[in-house]
Design a protein around this motif. Structure first.
Motif, PDB file in Angstrom:
ATOM      1  N   VAL A 305       0.818  -1.214   0.000  1.00 25.78           N
ATOM      2  CA  VAL A 305       0.000   0.000   0.000  1.00 25.78           C
ATOM      3  C   VAL A 305       0.854   1.268   0.000  1.00 25.78           C
ATOM      4  N   HIS A 306       2.171   1.115   0.123  1.00 26.63           N
ATOM      5  CA  HIS A 306       3.020   2.293   0.267  1.00 26.63           C
ATOM      6  C   HIS A 306       4.410   2.013  -0.300  1.00 26.63           C
ATOM      7  N   VAL A 307       5.003   3.030  -0.930  1.00 22.37           N
ATOM      8  CA  VAL A 307       6.386   2.981  -1.380  1.00 22.37           C
ATOM      9  C   VAL A 307       7.094   4.242  -0.923  1.00 22.37           C
ATOM     10  N   ASN A 308       8.213   4.072  -0.229  1.00 20.25           N
ATOM     11  CA  ASN A 308       9.105   5.201   0.018  1.00 20.25           C
ATOM     12  C   ASN A 308      10.062   5.218  -1.162  1.00 20.25           C
ATOM     13  N   ALA A 309       9.836   6.145  -2.069  1.00 23.73           N
ATOM     14  CA  ALA A 309      10.535   6.153  -3.343  1.00 23.73           C
ATOM     15  C   ALA A 309      11.944   6.721  -3.227  1.00 23.73           C
ATOM     16  N   HIS A 310      12.809   6.308  -4.167  1.00 22.33           N
ATOM     17  CA  HIS A 310      14.165   6.863  -4.199  1.00 22.33           C
ATOM     18  C   HIS A 310      14.088   8.350  -4.550  1.00 22.33           C
ATOM     19  N   ALA A 311      13.369   8.690  -5.606  1.00 25.77           N
ATOM     20  CA  ALA A 311      12.964  10.050  -5.977  1.00 25.77           C
ATOM     21  C   ALA A 311      13.876  11.154  -5.463  1.00 25.77           C
ATOM     22  N   THR A 312      14.993  11.362  -6.143  1.00 27.59           N
ATOM     23  CA  THR A 312      15.972  12.335  -5.681  1.00 27.59           C
ATOM     24  C   THR A 312      15.685  13.759  -6.133  1.00 27.59           C
ATOM     25  N   HIS A 335      -3.241   2.262  -6.293  1.00 25.82           N
ATOM     26  CA  HIS A 335      -3.619   2.112  -4.872  1.00 25.82           C
ATOM     27  C   HIS A 335      -2.388   2.063  -3.958  1.00 25.82           C
ATOM     28  N   ILE A 336      -1.246   2.461  -4.499  1.00 25.01           N
ATOM     29  CA  ILE A 336      -0.011   2.498  -3.701  1.00 25.01           C
ATOM     30  C   ILE A 336       0.361   3.955  -3.441  1.00 25.01           C
ATOM     31  N   ALA A 337       0.400   4.340  -2.178  1.00 25.90           N
ATOM     32  CA  ALA A 337       0.745   5.710  -1.793  1.00 25.90           C
ATOM     33  C   ALA A 337       2.255   5.894  -1.872  1.00 25.90           C
ATOM     34  N   VAL A 338       2.710   6.750  -2.778  1.00 27.44           N
ATOM     35  CA  VAL A 338       4.131   6.963  -3.013  1.00 27.44           C
ATOM     36  C   VAL A 338       4.592   8.237  -2.302  1.00 27.44           C
ATOM     37  N   SER A 339       5.591   8.093  -1.438  1.00 31.46           N
ATOM     38  CA  SER A 339       6.166   9.239  -0.722  1.00 31.46           C
ATOM     39  C   SER A 339       7.618   9.410  -1.116  1.00 31.46           C
ATOM     40  N   ALA A 340       8.038  10.658  -1.297  1.00 34.76           N
ATOM     41  CA  ALA A 340       9.433  10.981  -1.610  1.00 34.76           C
ATOM     42  C   ALA A 340       9.982  11.820  -0.463  1.00 34.76           C
ATOM     43  N   LEU A 364       4.511   1.931   8.272  1.00 34.23           N
ATOM     44  CA  LEU A 364       3.689   0.736   8.504  1.00 34.23           C
ATOM     45  C   LEU A 364       3.206   0.666   9.948  1.00 34.23           C
ATOM     46  N   TYR A 365       4.121   0.911  10.873  1.00 32.71           N
ATOM     47  CA  TYR A 365       3.801   0.781  12.297  1.00 32.71           C
ATOM     48  C   TYR A 365       2.694   1.753  12.703  1.00 32.71           C
ATOM     49  N   ASN A 366       2.733   2.961  12.124  1.00 38.17           N
ATOM     50  CA  ASN A 366       1.735   3.980  12.448  1.00 38.17           C
ATOM     51  C   ASN A 366       0.611   4.065  11.421  1.00 38.17           C
ATOM     52  N   ARG A 367       0.757   3.296  10.351  1.00 39.00           N
ATOM     53  CA  ARG A 367      -0.219   3.249   9.252  1.00 39.00           C
ATOM     54  C   ARG A 367      -0.508   4.645   8.696  1.00 39.00           C
ATOM     55  N   VAL A 368       0.573   5.341   8.378  1.00 38.73           N
ATOM     56  CA  VAL A 368       0.446   6.667   7.771  1.00 38.73           C
ATOM     57  C   VAL A 368       1.657   6.909   6.873  1.00 38.73           C
ATOM     58  N   ALA A 403       1.840  -3.976   3.525  1.00 39.79           N
ATOM     59  CA  ALA A 403       3.285  -3.994   3.268  1.00 39.79           C
ATOM     60  C   ALA A 403       3.709  -2.700   2.597  1.00 39.79           C
ATOM     61  N   ALA A 404       5.000  -2.421   2.664  1.00 42.93           N
ATOM     62  CA  ALA A 404       5.559  -1.224   2.039  1.00 42.93           C
ATOM     63  C   ALA A 404       6.942  -1.540   1.491  1.00 42.93           C
ATOM     64  N   LEU A 405       7.332  -0.785   0.481  1.00 43.16           N
ATOM     65  CA  LEU A 405       8.637  -0.949  -0.148  1.00 43.16           C
ATOM     66  C   LEU A 405       9.490   0.292   0.087  1.00 43.16           C
ATOM     67  N   ASN A 406      10.793   0.074   0.157  1.00 45.41           N
ATOM     68  CA  ASN A 406      11.764   1.169   0.161  1.00 45.41           C
ATOM     69  C   ASN A 406      12.685   0.958  -1.025  1.00 45.41           C
ATOM     70  N   ASP A 407      12.679   1.915  -1.953  1.00 43.52           N
ATOM     71  CA  ASP A 407      13.503   1.828  -3.155  1.00 43.52           C
ATOM     72  C   ASP A 407      14.779   2.641  -2.980  1.00 43.52           C
ATOM     73  N   SER A 408      15.903   2.078  -3.425  1.00 45.81           N
ATOM     74  CA  SER A 408      17.173   2.802  -3.415  1.00 45.81           C
ATOM     75  C   SER A 408      17.973   2.433  -4.658  1.00 45.81           C
ATOM     76  N   PHE A 409      18.485   3.454  -5.341  1.00 47.63           N
ATOM     77  CA  PHE A 409      19.255   3.243  -6.564  1.00 47.63           C
ATOM     78  C   PHE A 409      20.520   4.090  -6.512  1.00 47.63           C
ATOM     79  N   GLY A 410      21.581   3.627  -7.186  1.00 45.77           N
ATOM     80  CA  GLY A 410      22.844   4.332  -7.092  1.00 45.77           C
ATOM     81  C   GLY A 410      23.611   4.405  -8.391  1.00 45.77           C
ATOM     82  N   PHE A 411      24.518   5.391  -8.468  1.00 54.38           N
ATOM     83  CA  PHE A 411      25.426   5.482  -9.609  1.00 54.38           C
ATOM     84  C   PHE A 411      26.088   4.129  -9.833  1.00 54.38           C
TER      85      PHE A 411
END
Length: 423
Positions: A305-312, A335-340, A364-368, A403-411
């Motif tokens: 339901v949520h993604v913490n995006a890499h979004a630089t 239906h996935i809330a994306v936060s940067a 997730l813990y606070n559902r926000v 569930a939620a995802l955390n995305d990270s990308f690098g050079f």
């Protein structure tokens, strides 16, 4: 103990960031939509094209005794502060062995940094040039080592199952947490302290990133400079700090009655094979990492339901990530809330995955879901591919397992996706 099916949980969190000196104040700042970006007041900043950054909210000197601080690079200071908070938050009262609830031979540490002790290296080179050989600090080598933060955290908690330092640019912190999950899942350890740290606010990195045209030059509006998904985004804002999790096998956590924040479901890793700095524009490598995660875990896409995006806040990178989410999840992406959250913390490079994993677990813990700030005019491609949380924090699904995802990308084309789930 050897197993490939052990459930891994998060029992402790710690952070020191541009929003606060601990995890609680950082989370409070994220939910409030607070920016940690400000002007650089140092003398050397006057000649820079980029004169803004997200500097740490609480200086390490306020927390770490001066004699100890003089032997630690700034990146190691951040890591130690965040790790000690996470360790105490997990309910441990002393280092392993002294606290009988954890065996040092079953305890690991994995703390990443994308650059390592860059400020020590550059500052001591200045000392060498200006004051001579004898004035160079004898602590320079252990301070500049990329594994310095991890080694110092390992010493602080008494880890003997393994101390590691993944280095994969801005994906480093997330890769460290993924490595820690596998250490527990495969039976190498029962508990692992894991995360990322970075301290690169220094004239050389800022000049180099600025000349690459990678950083925002919006010096007149520091708090509005980091603006993922906005049509006028012009690059990232450099931040500093650390984020650390205590990961533990579910059996070990239950045995000692630990509070559990979330399950650490697993990781998906890939490489773009495209360019040393530019992302693959269609997000193919990111899609591969997402499929890898789903194929190698019991995660149901409908739970996400949520993604913490890499979004630089770079023109190409922000959209490539959202295209990948749409390609993999199809209509469910609506239906996935994306936060940067880099819109508030800036980009912590190797520390980003650690801090953003703390934010993902707390979401997730606070559902926000935290907001993405500074999106005044959303890029049509972003709006077409994702549901970006803008302006205010948003409540997540109140009932059932999520569930939620955390995305990270690098050079270098490194892609890491972490998944967490409520328990």
């Amino acid at each position: 103990m050897s197993s490939t099916n052990r459930t891994v949980v998060v029992t402790g969190i710690g952070a020191t960031t541009p929003l606060g000196g601990d995890a609680a104040s950082t989370w409070e700042g994220l939910i409030a939509g607070k920016s940690g970006v400000g002007p650089l007041e140092q003398e050397w900043a006057a000649e820079q094209a980029v004169r803004i950054a997200a500097q740490i909210a609480v200086e390490p000197s306020e927390v770490i005794p001066r004699p100890q601080g003089r032997r630690l690079d700034r990146s190691a200071q951040f890591a130690l502060i965040a790790a000690k908070e996470a360790w105490a938050d997990a309910g441990f009262t002393a280092k392993a062995g002294e606290d009988a609830s954890v065996d040092p031979d079953r305890l690991g540490a994995v703390i990443a940094s994308g650059i390592g002790g860059v400020t020590t290296l550059l500052d001591q080179y200045d000392v060498l040039k200006e004051k001579g050989v004898r004035r160079v600090s004898p602590h320079t080598v252990p301070m500049l080592m990329p594994n310095g933060p991890s080694a110092n955290v390992g010493l602080a908690v008494g880890a003997r199952a393994g101390v590691h330092t993944p280095v994969s640019a801005c994906a480093s912190g997330a890769e460290a947490i993924g490595y820690a999950i596998e250490m527990i899942r495969t039976g190498r350890a029962d508990v692992v302290v894991a995360g990322g740290t970075e301290a690169a606010i220094h004239p050389l990195p800022i000049a180099a990133f600025g000349n690459m045209m990678a950083m925002s030059k919006n010096n007149d509006d520091p708090q509005g400079a980091s603006r993922p998904y906005d049509v006028d985004r012009d690059g990232f804002v450099l931040g500093e700090g650390a984020g650390v999790l205590v990961l533990e096998s579910a059996e070990h956590a239950a045995k000692r009655g630990a509070r559990v924040y979330a399950e650490a479901v697993g990781q998906g890793i890939s490489a773009d094979g495209h360019d040393i700095v530019q992302p693959e524009p269609e997000g193919r490598g990111i899609s591969h990492a997402l499929h890898n995660l789903l194929d190698n875990s019991d995660l149901d896409p409908a739970e996400i339901v949520h993604v913490n995006a890499h979004a630089t806040s770079t023109p190409a990178g922000d959209i490539a990530e959202l295209k990948a989410l749409r390609k993999v999840f199809g209509d469910h992406a609506d239906h996935i809330a994306v936060s940067a959250t880099k819109s508030m913390t800036g980009h912590l490079l190797g520390g980003a995955g650690g801090v953003e994993s703390v934010a993902t677990v707390l979401a997730l813990y606070n559902r926000v879901a935290p907001p993405t700030i500074n999106v005044q005019n959303i890029d049509p491609e972003a709006e077409a591919n994702a549901d970006v949380v803008r302006g205010e924090a948003r409540k997540l699904r109140a009932e059932g397992r999520i569930a939620a995802l955390n995305d990270s990308f690098g050079f270098g084309g490194h892609n890491v996706v972490l998944a967490f789930r409520t328990v």
